[in-house]
Scaffold this motif. Structure first.
Motif, PDB file in Angstrom:
ATOM      1  N   MET A   1       0.832  -1.202   0.000  1.00 42.50           N
ATOM      2  CA  MET A   1       0.000   0.000   0.000  1.00 42.50           C
ATOM      3  C   MET A   1       0.873   1.262   0.000  1.00 42.50           C
ATOM      4  SD  MET A   1      -2.994   1.420   0.016  1.00 42.50           S
ATOM      5  CE  MET A   1      -4.135   0.089   0.430  1.00 42.50           C
ATOM      6  N   ILE A   2       0.526   2.212  -0.875  1.00 42.28           N
ATOM      7  CA  ILE A   2       1.209   3.500  -0.934  1.00 42.28           C
ATOM      8  C   ILE A   2       0.225   4.589  -0.533  1.00 42.28           C
ATOM      9  CG2 ILE A   2       2.294   5.209  -2.465  1.00 42.28           C
ATOM     10  CD1 ILE A   2       3.320   2.871  -4.135  1.00 42.28           C
ATOM     11  N   TYR A   3       0.676   5.519   0.311  1.00 38.24           N
ATOM     12  CA  TYR A   3      -0.154   6.658   0.700  1.00 38.24           C
ATOM     13  C   TYR A   3       0.317   7.909  -0.045  1.00 38.24           C
ATOM     14  CZ  TYR A   3      -2.079   4.064   4.730  1.00 38.24           C
ATOM     15  OH  TYR A   3      -2.731   3.162   5.537  1.00 38.24           O
ATOM     16  N   CYS A   4      -0.615   8.616  -0.667  1.00 39.47           N
ATOM     17  CA  CYS A   4      -0.322   9.880  -1.336  1.00 39.47           C
ATOM     18  C   CYS A   4      -0.991  11.010  -0.564  1.00 39.47           C
ATOM     19  CB  CYS A   4      -0.853   9.871  -2.773  1.00 39.47           C
ATOM     20  SG  CYS A   4       0.024   8.771  -3.879  1.00 39.47           S
ATOM     21  N   VAL A   5      -0.201  11.942  -0.058  1.00 37.97           N
ATOM     22  CA  VAL A   5      -0.746  13.084   0.676  1.00 37.97           C
ATOM     23  C   VAL A   5      -0.579  14.320  -0.209  1.00 37.97           C
ATOM     24  CG1 VAL A   5      -0.776  14.336   2.854  1.00 37.97           C
ATOM     25  CG2 VAL A   5       0.078  11.973   2.797  1.00 37.97           C
ATOM     26  N   GLU A   6      -1.683  14.769  -0.798  1.00 38.55           N
ATOM     27  CA  GLU A   6      -1.675  15.869  -1.768  1.00 38.55           C
ATOM     28  C   GLU A   6      -3.022  16.589  -1.692  1.00 38.55           C
ATOM     29  OE1 GLU A   6      -1.447  18.578  -4.183  1.00 38.55           O
ATOM     30  OE2 GLU A   6       0.369  17.344  -4.422  1.00 38.55           O
ATOM     31  N   ASP A   7      -2.997  17.906  -1.463  1.00 37.52           N
ATOM     32  CA  ASP A   7      -4.257  18.628  -1.273  1.00 37.52           C
ATOM     33  C   ASP A   7      -4.929  19.034  -2.585  1.00 37.52           C
ATOM     34  OD1 ASP A   7      -2.134  20.453  -1.694  1.00 37.52           O
ATOM     35  OD2 ASP A   7      -3.352  22.086  -0.893  1.00 37.52           O
ATOM     36  N   ALA A  38      -5.215   7.267   9.034  1.00 37.90           N
ATOM     37  CA  ALA A  38      -4.926   6.062   8.251  1.00 37.90           C
ATOM     38  C   ALA A  38      -3.781   5.263   8.861  1.00 37.90           C
ATOM     39  CB  ALA A  38      -4.597   6.447   6.813  1.00 37.90           C
ATOM     40  N   LEU A  39      -2.774   5.979   9.401  1.00 36.51           N
ATOM     41  CA  LEU A  39      -1.614   5.309   9.988  1.00 36.51           C
ATOM     42  C   LEU A  39      -1.970   4.533  11.254  1.00 36.51           C
ATOM     43  CD1 LEU A  39       1.095   8.093   9.509  1.00 36.51           C
ATOM     44  CD2 LEU A  39       1.024   5.873   8.367  1.00 36.51           C
ATOM     45  N   PRO A  44       1.863   1.925   5.593  1.00 36.73           N
ATOM     46  CA  PRO A  44       2.097   1.692   4.166  1.00 36.73           C
ATOM     47  C   PRO A  44       3.540   1.310   3.867  1.00 36.73           C
ATOM     48  CG  PRO A  44       2.213   4.025   4.610  1.00 36.73           C
ATOM     49  CD  PRO A  44       1.872   3.357   5.921  1.00 36.73           C
ATOM     50  N   LYS A  45       3.770   0.875   2.639  1.00 36.13           N
ATOM     51  CA  LYS A  45       5.126   0.566   2.199  1.00 36.13           C
ATOM     52  C   LYS A  45       5.893   1.836   1.846  1.00 36.13           C
ATOM     53  CE  LYS A  45       4.329  -4.088   0.341  1.00 36.13           C
ATOM     54  NZ  LYS A  45       4.415  -4.939  -0.868  1.00 36.13           N
ATOM     55  N   THR A  71       6.560   4.730  12.616  1.00 38.08           N
ATOM     56  CA  THR A  71       6.587   5.227  11.242  1.00 38.08           C
ATOM     57  C   THR A  71       7.976   5.665  10.779  1.00 38.08           C
ATOM     58  OG1 THR A  71       6.001   7.458  12.022  1.00 38.08           O
ATOM     59  CG2 THR A  71       4.186   6.005  11.383  1.00 38.08           C
ATOM     60  N   ALA A  72       8.968   5.541  11.652  1.00 33.29           N
ATOM     61  CA  ALA A  72      10.298   6.082  11.367  1.00 33.29           C
ATOM     62  C   ALA A  72      10.953   5.465  10.137  1.00 33.29           C
ATOM     63  CB  ALA A  72      11.199   5.897  12.582  1.00 33.29           C
TER      64      ALA A  72
END
Length: 224
Positions: A1-7, A38-39, A44-45, A71-72
């Motif tokens: 899983m990839i997380y995209c954080v974009e407004d 979500a975390l 996620p990967k 998450t480090a």
């Protein structure tokens, strides 16, 4: 899983579509708050993180992610219209794994993602040492025998790590004492023998891998 954080929804949707079409599972988020929620559910990967966000900016979020033990280690790509060398250096110095300067091509993004995931996978693989039924995960500091976890003291772990990373190499008691206890240690070489004994007792059927070398000391060899 990839997380995209974009407004920017249009950009976020395009990123998600592109990554989905190349075989990745993706979730998109508008800001740091949505990412935090979500975390709590899943790690996620990889995270693609925009710098300019509502609320906490990407740099602030990056700092939080790197300071949290959960998450480090997540690979993070910083993405931002701030393409100056200063912003890039700041992001990388704070622990980002890569930097995408907007506007970037979608195929460039996919290439960067794949490269980081390959690098991460190699790192994970190299962290695990396996000899027969004995396995050591150096990243997690865990040792298992036939799939069952065993508890070792710090010195027992260091002894085992020395042997497992130097298969078939004979070590004298003096070498082990100097390497693991330090040259200023006032104890005798008998200390090594005692620790080898307790280590063998914990390794069970894998104790046979640690061989006594008459007149020298010890070595590890894979024997089945």
């Amino acid at each position: 899983m990839i997380y995209c954080v974009e407004d920017d929804k249009a950009i976020r949707d395009l990123m998600i579509y592109t990554l989905n079409s190349t075989g990745f599972e993706v979730q998109g988020f508008n800001d740091g708050k949505e990412l935090d929620e979500a975390l709590k559910i899943s790690i996620p990967k990889l995270i693609i993180l925009d710098i300019m966000l509502p609320g906490d900016d990407g740099i602030t979020i990056l700092k939080k992610l790197r300071s949290n033990s959960n998450t480090a280690d997540i690979p993070i790509i910083i993405a931002s219209a701030k393409g100056t060398e200063y912003d890039k250096v700041i992001g990388l110095d704070l622990g980002a794994d890569d930097y995408l300067a907007k506007p970037f091509g979608m195929m460039e993004m996919v290439s960067r993602v794949k490269a980081i995931l390959r690098r991460t996978q190699r790192k994970i693989s190299s962290a695990v040492i396996k000899i027969g039924q004995l396995e050591m995960d150096t990243a997690k500091h865990i040792v298992t025998v036939s799939g069952k976890r065993i508890e070792l003291t710090f010195k027992e772990y260091e002894l085992l790590h020395t042997f497992m990373t130097n298969i078939d190499t004979a070590f004298s008691r003096e070498q082990l004492l100097d390497n693991l206890w330090g040259s200023d240690f006032l104890g005798e070489t008998r200390t090594v023998d005692v620790h080898i004994g307790t280590l063998r007792s914990k390794l069970g059927n894998c104790a046979k891998y640690i061989r006594t070398v008459r007149g020298v000391g010890y070595r590890m060899e894979e024997i089945e």
